[in-house]
Design an enzyme around this catalytic site. Sequence first.
Site, short mmCIF file in Angstrom:
data_model
loop_
_atom_site.label_atom_id
_atom_site.label_comp_id
_atom_site.label_asym_id
_atom_site.label_seq_id
_atom_site.Cartn_x
_atom_site.Cartn_y
_atom_site.Cartn_z
N LYS A 209 26.50 5.40 -9.37
CA LYS A 209 26.10 5.30 -10.82
C LYS A 209 26.39 6.76 -11.57
O LYS A 209 26.84 7.66 -11.03
CB LYS A 209 24.58 5.25 -11.01
CG LYS A 209 24.29 3.44 -10.71
CD LYS A 209 22.92 3.22 -10.87
CE LYS A 209 23.03 1.66 -10.94
NZ LYS A 209 21.66 0.96 -10.91
N ARG A 243 20.93 -1.14 -2.60
CA ARG A 243 22.03 -2.06 -3.42
C ARG A 243 23.14 -1.22 -3.51
O ARG A 243 23.25 -0.29 -4.36
CB ARG A 243 21.68 -2.32 -4.81
CG ARG A 243 22.44 -3.25 -5.54
CD ARG A 243 21.96 -3.77 -6.79
NE ARG A 243 22.81 -4.68 -7.51
CZ ARG A 243 23.77 -4.31 -8.47
NH1 ARG A 243 24.12 -2.92 -8.48
NH2 ARG A 243 24.61 -5.26 -8.73
C1 7PJ Z 1 21.13 -2.50 -10.46
C2 7PJ Z 1 21.10 -3.84 -10.41
C3 7PJ Z 1 19.99 -1.92 -9.97
C4 7PJ Z 1 19.08 -3.85 -9.25
C5 7PJ Z 1 22.77 -3.59 -11.72
C6 7PJ Z 1 25.59 -1.56 -11.16
C7 7PJ Z 1 25.06 -1.70 -12.25
N1 7PJ Z 1 20.14 -4.52 -9.84
N2 7PJ Z 1 22.24 -4.46 -10.93
N3 7PJ Z 1 19.04 -2.57 -9.28
N4 7PJ Z 1 22.11 -1.94 -10.98
N5 7PJ Z 1 18.12 -4.47 -8.82
O1 7PJ Z 1 26.21 -2.33 -10.30
O2 7PJ Z 1 25.45 -0.31 -10.67
O3 7PJ Z 1 19.95 -0.63 -9.78
S1 7PJ Z 1 24.19 -3.36 -12.39
#
Ligand code: 7PJ
Length: 266
Positions: A209, A243
């Site tokens: 990020k 994640r």
């Molecule tokens: C997140 C997500 C996060 C959850 C994305 C990326 C941006 N879902 N979807 N948490 N970020 N739960 O792929 O970094 O931080 S999209």
Amino acid sequence: MGVLNITPDSFSDGGRWLSGDKPDLDALRREADAMCASGARVLDVGGESTRPGAAPVSEQEELDRVLPVVEVLSAGCDAIVSVDTSTPAVIRAAADAGAGMLNDVRALRRDGALAAAAQTGLPVCLMHMQGDPATMQVEPSYGDVVGEVAEFLDQRATACRDAGIDAQRILLDPGFGFGKTLAHNMALLAGLSRLLDLGFPVLVGLSRKSMIAKLTGRDVGERLAGSISLALLAAERGASLLRVHDVAETADALRILAALKTVEKE
Ligand code: 7PJ
């Protein structure tokens, strides 16, 4: 949790898993197998980019991107297939196609999403976001960011339970980078224990990020060290699910943390 974005425009893997406008199922299958072999327990499949200012996606487009991937991965993989969506029709269809978890950056606030999720009986991850993807990074502002995020997540967890979702099927996520400055993100990481106090497992997404760019000056392809560092710090502070894009590298870091924890317990 390994990330597989089936979008042309996600910030780090945009376009990688599409051939033309169709998901490249062979390549996805190989990547999913590699992630599972490296220790992924969940694979998060998303068909909508939520990067700041991303173009909205139609329901049909999202279905066309996500469903074939859910079908293929849930048939031949040990990992749970999670679907990153806010759309009730996608929630229902993904569950029918074999998805084992729902992940919603809008915390099931879209019309019909809560009822659709409850109907599936699947675990849900509720994420905090201030504003919407188009404008969320325009001067995000909080009085007490940790308190406000905790209050929001607590309210959404209550809404889920009222809709019939079992408390044991709820995960919470502070939503790093979603309507947050670097200072807000760091306050949330430092204050993760206040989110754990809500009584649900916490998922974090920090991988690659832009907060890493703000701290290290690195382009998106050069954020592995920053991503692993943040993953480890979050795990130490009690995050249950990470994640990440780089599953093998993160899993190595977690093995080292686990070995240290074992010694500390003795
Ligand atoms: C997140 C997500 C996060 C959850 C994305 C990326 C941006 N879902 N979807 N948490 N970020 N739960 O792929 O970094 O931080 S999209």
